[in-house]
Design a protein around this motif. Sequence first.
Motif, PDB file in Angstrom:
ATOM      1  N   LEU A 137      -8.362  28.087  55.014  1.00  0.00           N
ATOM      2  CA  LEU A 137      -7.271  28.357  53.753  1.00  0.00           C
ATOM      3  C   LEU A 137      -7.234  29.255  53.663  1.00  0.00           C
ATOM      4  N   ALA A 138      -8.954  30.207  53.124  1.00  0.00           N
ATOM      5  CA  ALA A 138      -8.734  32.045  52.614  1.00  0.00           C
ATOM      6  C   ALA A 138      -8.288  32.501  54.306  1.00  0.00           C
ATOM      7  N   ILE A 139      -8.386  32.033  55.410  1.00  0.00           N
ATOM      8  CA  ILE A 139      -7.643  32.991  57.016  1.00  0.00           C
ATOM      9  C   ILE A 139      -5.896  32.879  56.343  1.00  0.00           C
ATOM     10  N   PHE A 140      -5.745  31.132  56.409  1.00  0.00           N
ATOM     11  CA  PHE A 140      -4.400  31.408  56.263  1.00  0.00           C
ATOM     12  C   PHE A 140      -3.599  32.553  54.717  1.00  0.00           C
ATOM     13  N   LEU A 190      -0.271  34.604  55.180  1.00  0.00           N
ATOM     14  CA  LEU A 190       0.487  35.064  53.629  1.00  0.00           C
ATOM     15  C   LEU A 190       0.573  36.124  53.367  1.00  0.00           C
ATOM     16  N   LEU A 191      -0.208  36.948  52.938  1.00  0.00           N
ATOM     17  CA  LEU A 191      -0.581  37.491  52.360  1.00  0.00           C
ATOM     18  C   LEU A 191      -0.496  39.388  53.185  1.00  0.00           C
ATOM     19  N   ALA A 192      -0.086  39.260  55.027  1.00  0.00           N
ATOM     20  CA  ALA A 192       0.157  40.458  55.155  1.00  0.00           C
ATOM     21  C   ALA A 192       1.555  40.087  55.400  1.00  0.00           C
ATOM     22  N   LEU A 193       2.074  39.359  55.334  1.00  0.00           N
ATOM     23  CA  LEU A 193       3.458  39.106  55.658  1.00  0.00           C
ATOM     24  C   LEU A 193       4.995  39.683  54.611  1.00  0.00           C
ATOM     25  N   PHE A 194       4.064  39.495  53.210  1.00  0.00           N
ATOM     26  CA  PHE A 194       4.498  39.751  51.737  1.00  0.00           C
ATOM     27  C   PHE A 194       4.477  41.690  51.496  1.00  0.00           C
ATOM     28  N   LEU A 195       3.158  42.072  52.262  1.00  0.00           N
ATOM     29  CA  LEU A 195       2.713  43.150  52.000  1.00  0.00           C
ATOM     30  C   LEU A 195       3.681  44.396  52.489  1.00  0.00           C
ATOM     31  N   PRO A 196       4.326  45.333  52.104  1.00  0.00           N
ATOM     32  CA  PRO A 196       5.548  46.045  52.923  1.00  0.00           C
ATOM     33  C   PRO A 196       4.944  46.798  53.248  1.00  0.00           C
ATOM     34  N   HIS A 197       4.585  47.441  54.498  1.00  0.00           N
ATOM     35  CA  HIS A 197       3.915  48.454  55.614  1.00  0.00           C
ATOM     36  C   HIS A 197       5.490  49.666  55.330  1.00  0.00           C
TER      37      HIS A 197
END
Length: 107
Positions: A12-15, A19-26
Amino acid sequence: MKRLADICLYCLAIFCLMLLALFLPHAGQNVMVVTGHGSSIYSLLEGTDGRVVEQLSSGRYIVQGEELDLVTRLYKNGAFLVVNAPPRFGCAQPAKDILGKFYYKEI
């Protein structure tokens, strides 16, 4: 049983991190900026190289910029929320929001 619970918690933590990486802008990506109550998008973009690409609705904008700290500067200037904008690939249909409106206008 405790071992199974630990494994489930780890997964669950990895998932959640994925998800957080998808929403954080670069840097270099289009970001969707939600302005706070009473603030203008132009006051948020002050001091950045960002430019408005599209206005989605009142208070929601697609902004493009190349600075590495664009997101940090937007938050410092009073942005309520900054997330990755949904991308468009090739001939695919543009992404729609919950209400069925297109994020980008058709050309």
